[in-house]
Structure formats: structure tokens, C-alpha cells
Design an enzyme around this catalytic site. Sequence first.
Site: not given
Length: 354
Positions: A174, A197, A211, A213, A216, A285
Site C-alpha cells: 500500500s 498493491d 509515487r 515508478d 526507483d 487490498h
Amino acid sequence: MLIRLLCPLVILHYTSAFPFLGSFLPVCYEHVGCFDVMPPFNNAKYVYPQPPERIQTQFFLYTGTTDSPQTLDPYDASTITGSTFSNQRPTIFIVHGYSSSVHDSWFNTMTTAILEKIDANVITVDWSNGADNLIYPQSAANTRVVGATLANLIKGLQQHAGLSLGDVQMIGHSLGAHIAGYAGSAVPGCGRITGLDPAGPLFENKDPAVRLDPTDALFVEAIHTDGEPLTNYGFGMQQKVGHADFYPNGGVNQPGCSEHKDNVFTAIGTPNSLESFANGVACSHMRVLDLYIESIESTCVFNALPCESKEDFNSGRCDCKKNCQYTTMGYGSLPSDTGDFYLHTGSAKPFCLE
């Protein structure tokens, strides 16, 4: 606590007053740097991350040579040099998400599974003080500070224990997936990031800088299990964020979970309502954790096939009859496999289909 879980459901209606205060100056914290809320870092509704002393990120080292975890401090070299950390082992970080902590049962299960599989340094990352916020945008903003703190530990392990970045894997669930992304961006060359997820609210379709990507880590993979819009109680993202993105059952409602979303409020006021809510609306999730842990423990392989879209997968156009070029989802995935991959899983343990 139930209200805390409900907060992401109303996040689309949340508006911070920060833009109207006329101040966009960055806040600066010792060791981790400065943070502003100018685009693209306005994704968390202009909320600034809290200071490290408020978040109190902690790191716990597990190895096969000790019975109890050892605490690592990025700013105290003696905790590194005096630990059982070894640069001869791969190093795996596990990072939780919103309103979670290292005390959740899946942490122990995943850590134990890894250590029974291989000789490794497993480091669990606890940022529960920063994740346990009534206002979800605050937790989303805090991921930036946690990512910077994690990056500092990686640098400390490099400097004081000879850590090789290529041996690093970060597993984040998450919001933890984006924390891994921030850390990897700050320390280029980490071997692998596994996003379980990755959180969608405030991150879906945002600038790659805010975020997870593909830049990274040397290899970035993501498993998507709850990619519906937040308005349909989806907490993950459908967007491709890695070199390899896996979409079990299309990446949205997981088998055995879908029916719970029609009864989002039925658990309120009932015994064990918090657990019922998490296992209900958040079921898809959380299912990604079951799938990944099973991929470590089981001899069954999660075989996935390349596919262009969820629609093609749902229509059966990605089914394979012979000469199938399968890709492994989960622990056994290979950095050489890139693209979007789809597969079916079961509705209960064991989830892997032979």
C-alpha cells in the site's frame, strides 16, 4: 478505529486549508532534508509531512542467527556494527501501509517465510506513528519522510557494514510501496522493489516523482489486487508502475472478496467490527499479502501470461493452450520478465492454481 479505516473512502471530498494560508515555504527536518508542497508534491492535498520525531520510524533486523529482532538506528553506527547484519546475505526490507504496524500478523508470517527460505537480513520498517492518522492525506504526506529515513539506513549499512545495493530488495504494501519508491529514488542502484498493491488514493496517475515508478530500482515489480476507483472502495491502483506489473484476476475484485463491498457498513456496531471491515471492504487490498507469502512458502508457481489489458484478460483472449510463455508472479519473479501479466487465483488458500 473504524472511522480511521473509513477515512480513505471520503478522501476525494477532503480539502486542506494550506493553499489559502499563502505559505508554500518548505519545511526542513534534521537528517532527512526539506519538503515543500509545490507541484508535483501537492498530491497529498497540500499537507506537509510531519517531522521524524513525530513519526518515529523504527527498523528491526531479523536473521537466522538470533531469536529476537535487533533495532537499527540510521544515526547510530554502533547499532549496525554491533548487530548480526552481514553483507554476505541479501537484505530485504518490509514496509507496511496506512493504519498498520509491524505488529500485524502478516509481518511475522512474511519474515518467517523468507528466513525459512533463504539466509537473509530481513529488516521490518515500523512507521505506525506516522501511518495511524485520522486524516489519510497526512499519512500519505508522511511517506516522504519515512522514505528519506529508510534511505539513510541503507546509506548507513553501505558505509558501516559494506552493504551492496544490488542485494537490496524493498517489499512495500500500500503506502509502503511508495515509501520504497522514495527510498530507491534517494539511493540509486537498489536491486529490487516489490510493490504489493501500491496505494491508489492521492497517487494514481500522479507524477512519477511522488509515487513508485520504474526508475526507483534496477527492477521494480508490482502486484495489483484492488485497482478499482476509490468511489468503489478500491484502495490500490490499476496504473502500471513497474518494469513488471501483475494483475491477479484482472487486478480488481479478488475471488471471495467482491461480495463484501456491497455491504460496507453492515459490520459497524457488530462484534469484531474492525476485523470484519478489514476482511470485507479491504479484502482485495489485503489479499496481495496472502498471495506473496504463499509464493514464498509454496512449491506451486503463480504462472502469469502477458496480456494487453484487463478487458482482454476478462474476455479470455489471453488464455494459453500450448507453448505458453509463462512468467512467475511473486517471490520467484525474474527481472528479465517485463510487461503486464495476468493470471487467475483461487478464492481461498491455497490461492495458487496448478
